[in-house]
Design a protein around this motif. Structure first.
Motif, PDB file in Angstrom:
ATOM      1  N   TYR A  17      10.033  12.104   4.649  1.00  0.00           N
ATOM      2  CA  TYR A  17       9.143  11.029   4.613  1.00  0.00           C
ATOM      3  C   TYR A  17       8.879  10.835   3.349  1.00  0.00           C
ATOM      4  O   TYR A  17       8.796  11.786   2.454  1.00  0.00           O
ATOM      5  CB  TYR A  17       8.092  10.994   5.481  1.00  0.00           C
ATOM      6  N   ALA A  18       8.581   9.448   2.881  1.00  0.00           N
ATOM      7  CA  ALA A  18       7.805   9.478   1.776  1.00  0.00           C
ATOM      8  C   ALA A  18       6.624   8.768   2.162  1.00  0.00           C
ATOM      9  O   ALA A  18       6.500   8.256   2.915  1.00  0.00           O
ATOM     10  CB  ALA A  18       8.666   8.291   0.747  1.00  0.00           C
ATOM     11  N   TYR A  19       5.497   9.007   1.068  1.00  0.00           N
ATOM     12  CA  TYR A  19       4.204   8.480   1.366  1.00  0.00           C
ATOM     13  C   TYR A  19       3.555   8.101   0.135  1.00  0.00           C
ATOM     14  O   TYR A  19       3.725   8.601  -0.873  1.00  0.00           O
ATOM     15  CB  TYR A  19       3.215   9.407   2.404  1.00  0.00           C
ATOM     16  N   GLY A  20       2.706   6.996   0.291  1.00  0.00           N
ATOM     17  CA  GLY A  20       2.199   6.448  -0.507  1.00  0.00           C
ATOM     18  C   GLY A  20       2.339   4.728  -0.291  1.00  0.00           C
ATOM     19  O   GLY A  20       2.594   4.445   0.749  1.00  0.00           O
ATOM     20  N   PRO A  21       1.900   3.919  -1.229  1.00  0.00           N
ATOM     21  CA  PRO A  21       1.650   4.354  -2.469  1.00  0.00           C
ATOM     22  C   PRO A  21      -0.125   4.819  -2.857  1.00  0.00           C
ATOM     23  O   PRO A  21      -0.516   4.066  -1.844  1.00  0.00           O
ATOM     24  CB  PRO A  21       1.768   3.219  -3.435  1.00  0.00           C
ATOM     25  N   PHE A  22      -0.298   5.481  -3.935  1.00  0.00           N
ATOM     26  CA  PHE A  22      -1.604   5.492  -4.237  1.00  0.00           C
ATOM     27  C   PHE A  22      -1.951   4.720  -5.289  1.00  0.00           C
ATOM     28  O   PHE A  22      -1.025   4.627  -6.218  1.00  0.00           O
ATOM     29  CB  PHE A  22      -1.776   7.289  -4.561  1.00  0.00           C
ATOM     30  N   ILE A  23      -2.898   3.883  -5.510  1.00  0.00           N
ATOM     31  CA  ILE A  23      -3.111   2.971  -6.346  1.00  0.00           C
ATOM     32  C   ILE A  23      -3.968   3.536  -7.374  1.00  0.00           C
ATOM     33  O   ILE A  23      -5.131   3.664  -6.919  1.00  0.00           O
ATOM     34  CB  ILE A  23      -3.469   1.382  -5.619  1.00  0.00           C
ATOM     35  N   PHE A  24      -3.493   3.719  -8.545  1.00  0.00           N
ATOM     36  CA  PHE A  24      -4.797   3.867  -9.691  1.00  0.00           C
ATOM     37  C   PHE A  24      -5.280   2.893 -10.344  1.00  0.00           C
ATOM     38  O   PHE A  24      -4.413   2.319 -11.019  1.00  0.00           O
ATOM     39  CB  PHE A  24      -3.755   4.986 -10.734  1.00  0.00           C
ATOM     40  N   GLY A  25      -6.494   2.660 -10.391  1.00  0.00           N
ATOM     41  CA  GLY A  25      -7.068   1.569 -10.972  1.00  0.00           C
ATOM     42  C   GLY A  25      -8.098   2.114 -12.048  1.00  0.00           C
ATOM     43  O   GLY A  25      -8.603   3.355 -12.148  1.00  0.00           O
ATOM     44  N   GLN A  26      -8.346   1.286 -12.890  1.00  0.00           N
ATOM     45  CA  GLN A  26      -9.170   1.522 -14.125  1.00  0.00           C
ATOM     46  C   GLN A  26     -10.652   1.140 -13.650  1.00  0.00           C
ATOM     47  O   GLN A  26     -11.437   2.055 -14.366  1.00  0.00           O
ATOM     48  CB  GLN A  26      -8.787   0.609 -15.425  1.00  0.00           C
ATOM     49  N   SER A  27     -10.731   0.381 -13.107  1.00  0.00           N
ATOM     50  CA  SER A  27     -12.187  -0.228 -12.716  1.00  0.00           C
ATOM     51  C   SER A  27     -12.817   0.515 -11.434  1.00  0.00           C
ATOM     52  O   SER A  27     -12.021   1.066 -10.636  1.00  0.00           O
ATOM     53  CB  SER A  27     -12.143  -1.783 -12.382  1.00  0.00           C
TER      54      SER A  27
END
Length: 180
Positions: free
Chosen positions: A138-148
């Motif tokens: 499996y691949a898992y994600g996405p983890f969304i990296f945000g600035q705010s």
């Protein structure tokens, strides 16, 4: 109405609870991370699905086993729903034969590298999230990296963020006697 009692889970208990919820319905999850508004260098995360929202505090994203604590919060999940163009967080089963073929071309030119990137993206985006089963890849994600900041939706969330930060700081002090 905001809850008066905040059940805080950590580590394996938190992971197990979130995985059980994910296993009940693997569709339309979102996992967003941002640097905390505070100067404590922790990270804030929001894990949501169409029915609920969890607020997490993470000590570091730069180590393999970070300390994570979190609680379910009383916020409308619509505020954190997926952008229609983004694909949701989840476990996606990978076809080992297609993946092996893609990875066999590791030493490639720039144009072939773009084709490889495109192939890997299509492998992941063409598969719906599912509950992982033993003996599969499996691949898992996405983890969304945000600035705010993710915890500035309302005053209640800021308060929860502060409580989670204090709890995480206490945990770090109990584990590491030299921690500030």
């Amino acid at each position: 109405m905001h809850q008066k009692y905040m059940e805080v889970l950590e580590g394996n208990s938190l992971a197990k609870s979130l995985f059980e919820r994910y296993s009940a319905n693997a569709r339309n999850w979102r996992f967003e991370i941002s640097v905390s508004e505070r100067s404590d260098s922790f990270f804030d995360a929001i894990v949501s699905n169409p029915n609920e929202v969890w607020q997490l505090k993470i000590d570091s994203i730069y180590k393999p086993n970070p300390l994570i604590i979190g609680t379910k919060i009383d916020v409308d999940p619509i505020k954190f729903s997926n952008d229609k163009n983004a694909f949701s967080f989840g476990y996606r089963k990978l076809d080992p034969i297609r993946l092996r073929k893609a990875l066999d071309n590791r030493e490639v030119s720039d144009s072939e590298n773009k084709a490889l990137d495109s192939l890997l993206a299509s492998l992941i985006t063409s598969v719906e999230p599912e509950v992982p089963r033993p003996n599969n890849s499996y691949a898992y994600g996405p983890f969304i990296f945000g600035q705010s900041s993710l915890t500035s939706v309302d005053k209640h969330q800021k308060n929860i963020s502060e409580k989670l930060a204090n709890r995480l700081r206490e945990k770090l002090r109990s584990l590491y006697s030299g921690y500030g």
